[in-house]
Motif scaffolding. Sequence first.
Motif, short mmCIF file in Angstrom:
data_model
loop_
_atom_site.label_atom_id
_atom_site.label_comp_id
_atom_site.label_asym_id
_atom_site.label_seq_id
_atom_site.Cartn_x
_atom_site.Cartn_y
_atom_site.Cartn_z
N PHE A 155 0.44 -2.33 -27.51
CA PHE A 155 0.08 -0.97 -27.92
C PHE A 155 0.78 0.09 -27.09
N MET A 156 0.77 -0.05 -25.79
CA MET A 156 1.27 1.00 -24.89
C MET A 156 2.78 0.88 -24.72
N ASP A 157 3.53 1.50 -25.61
CA ASP A 157 4.99 1.44 -25.55
C ASP A 157 5.55 2.69 -24.85
N ASP A 158 6.88 2.80 -24.83
CA ASP A 158 7.53 3.92 -24.14
C ASP A 158 7.15 5.26 -24.75
N THR A 159 6.98 5.29 -26.08
CA THR A 159 6.62 6.54 -26.74
C THR A 159 5.25 7.00 -26.28
N ARG A 160 4.31 6.08 -26.11
CA ARG A 160 2.96 6.46 -25.69
C ARG A 160 2.92 6.80 -24.20
N ILE A 161 3.77 6.18 -23.41
CA ILE A 161 3.89 6.61 -22.01
C ILE A 161 4.37 8.05 -21.95
N LEU A 162 5.39 8.38 -22.75
CA LEU A 162 5.91 9.75 -22.81
C LEU A 162 4.84 10.70 -23.33
N SER A 163 4.12 10.27 -24.35
CA SER A 163 3.05 11.12 -24.91
C SER A 163 1.98 11.40 -23.86
N SER A 164 1.65 10.40 -23.04
CA SER A 164 0.65 10.59 -21.99
C SER A 164 1.12 11.60 -20.95
N PRO A 172 0.82 -1.22 0.00
CA PRO A 172 0.00 0.00 0.00
C PRO A 172 0.85 1.26 0.00
N ASN A 173 0.39 2.25 -0.75
CA ASN A 173 1.11 3.51 -0.86
C ASN A 173 0.23 4.63 -0.30
N PRO A 174 0.57 5.13 0.90
CA PRO A 174 -0.29 6.16 1.51
C PRO A 174 -0.36 7.44 0.70
N ARG A 175 0.63 7.69 -0.16
CA ARG A 175 0.61 8.90 -0.99
C ARG A 175 -0.17 8.72 -2.28
N GLY A 176 -0.65 7.49 -2.52
CA GLY A 176 -1.39 7.25 -3.74
C GLY A 176 -0.48 6.84 -4.89
N VAL A 177 -1.07 6.21 -5.90
CA VAL A 177 -0.33 5.75 -7.07
C VAL A 177 -0.40 6.83 -8.14
N ASP A 178 0.77 7.27 -8.61
CA ASP A 178 0.77 8.39 -9.56
C ASP A 178 0.47 7.91 -10.99
N LEU A 179 0.28 8.89 -11.88
CA LEU A 179 -0.13 8.59 -13.25
C LEU A 179 0.96 7.88 -14.04
N LEU A 180 2.22 8.24 -13.81
CA LEU A 180 3.30 7.56 -14.52
C LEU A 180 3.26 6.06 -14.23
N SER A 181 3.01 5.71 -12.97
CA SER A 181 2.90 4.30 -12.61
C SER A 181 1.70 3.65 -13.29
N LYS A 182 0.60 4.41 -13.37
CA LYS A 182 -0.60 3.89 -14.03
C LYS A 182 -0.34 3.69 -15.53
N PHE A 183 0.39 4.62 -16.14
CA PHE A 183 0.71 4.47 -17.56
C PHE A 183 1.62 3.25 -17.77
N ALA A 184 2.56 3.04 -16.84
CA ALA A 184 3.43 1.86 -16.94
C ALA A 184 2.62 0.58 -16.76
N GLN A 185 1.64 0.60 -15.84
CA GLN A 185 0.75 -0.54 -15.67
C GLN A 185 -0.03 -0.82 -16.95
N ALA A 186 -0.45 0.26 -17.63
CA ALA A 186 -1.15 0.10 -18.91
C ALA A 186 -0.24 -0.57 -19.93
N ALA A 187 1.07 -0.26 -19.90
CA ALA A 187 2.03 -0.91 -20.80
C ALA A 187 2.17 -2.39 -20.45
N HIS A 188 2.08 -2.72 -19.16
CA HIS A 188 2.13 -4.12 -18.73
C HIS A 188 0.88 -4.86 -19.21
N ASP A 189 -0.28 -4.20 -19.12
CA ASP A 189 -1.55 -4.84 -19.50
C ASP A 189 -1.77 -4.87 -21.01
N HIS A 190 -1.18 -3.89 -21.73
CA HIS A 190 -1.38 -3.79 -23.18
C HIS A 190 -0.02 -3.61 -23.87
#
Length: 525
Positions: free
Chosen positions: A304-313, A283-301
């Motif tokens: 499609f979700m490559d490093d370029t699209r993480i940067l674009s996000s 658990p993260n008391p400060r919350g999960v940030d968007l960069l981590s969420k974008f990286a999770q999206a790359a794990h799940d997809h």
Amino acid sequence: MLLNGVLPLLAQYWPIVLVSLTLGWLLNNKFWKGLNRYPGPWLAGYTNWWRFWDVWGRHHHWTIIKLHREHGDVVRLGPNVLSFADPRAIKVIYGLNKGMVKSDFYPVQNAVANGHRLQSLFSTVDEDYHAKYRRCVNNAFAMSSLVNYEPLVSSTVGVFLDKTQEMYANTGKTCNFSQWLQYFAFDVIGDLTWSKRLGFVEEDRDVDGIIGFLQGFLSYAGPIGQMPILDLFLEKNPISLFFQRIGLSKTVFPVTLFAQTRSNERAGQIQKIKAYGLPEDQPNPRGVDLLSKFAQAAHDHPDFMDDTRILSSCTSMVFAGSETTAISLSSVFYFLLKHPAVYAKLMQELDEAVTNGTIEPRTDKTVSWSESQKLPYLDAVIQESFRMHPAAGLILERIVPPQGMDILGAFIPGGTIVGCNPWALHRRPEIFGDDVETFRPERWLEAPPNKLKEMKATMFQFGAGARTCIGKNVSLLEVYKLVPSFLRRFEIELERPDAEWKTHNAWFVRQMDFNTRFRPRESAP
């Protein structure tokens, strides 16, 4: 043989040929597709230079209101451009499965990395690409994710309030409030995206000059987007992009570099998340940030979700996440200060909410998201501010599908650019009342349920349909937390109560000359 006879004639009479071709082109523009039946500025029917220069003047939001009041619900803004002000057009133009796509106005706003355009959710005109992209990151922006982001926003709110106390409330210095709120919005984006404030508030400066760059770039994108071909000779010049790709040009798009630098600091962690996903048992008391969420999206997809699209996000968060939120916050505070009775009524609601336990009496006087949702007058003030000063100041352009379509009883030929402007929609008297030019939050409390539903359906602050601003919930979280927290902590007054602020429509309508002073607010009895 024919060519040998024609060329000498062309050379001899080239002025007449040039004039004839120009007239033919202008007349074709005027009568093409039969759009000449729609009223508008006389020059707009012949050339897009009319809307280019009007948008360049930075007051197009007032122009569009004036045009619709003069000419009715449909106004021609260019040879192939129609603006609709009837709220019923929203569902037709922006509704699901209507076949509409974004126009070339949007790719003008692409960031660039290594000579390649970064297609973002906002700027892409490819609907299939957008649908795939949105599926990858939708969870990161869902309303259910707000609980994860609130600790990150709260962290920046606390620092912002303390620095306001230190720099302005304790010293009596005048504050450029619009700029100060943009510093806040940028630091929130830093916390939300990278779990790191970027130093705008703490250092009281435009870090890396990124705000100045963004304001300049949006001032470029607004008018250039009226004639997107110009972008191919300027910012997105193919020769310049080619030199970047082969390494001959070291030009780096500042927003891309800004996002890349912050993301690189977390490169190791992000690669782990891409490979294994976010750990569920930590658990993260400060919350999960968007960069981590974008990286999770790359794990799940991963397909499609490559490093370029993480940067674009991440780049998109910098582009859109600060400017629009800062504009919205400035609007709320400005209208409160211009309407003392509304200000007093809202403060009464906040004080009573503390007394009856709706708001927890924290020592820093902050207000949580869940508490803010129980304050009806606060909600009415924010909605009315959104109505009076929506962030977007141009029509949100869409292209009619090739087969054409019916819009409000009229057949619009395929390929026509159509759209609505929130400044025109939000001032419809049949929806909001005859006093549409008056800031009156009570309209949101007095309206019967069916009228309230109609009012909310007409609000175009965040767009509509499948391309509604994906960061809407994040922006609302910031607004609904900061406004009551700031008002509980400080008394605010305009430096010059009779002065009006100035607006600058650079696609988003930012405010200038909004100067204020603050005093610590004593606790209400």
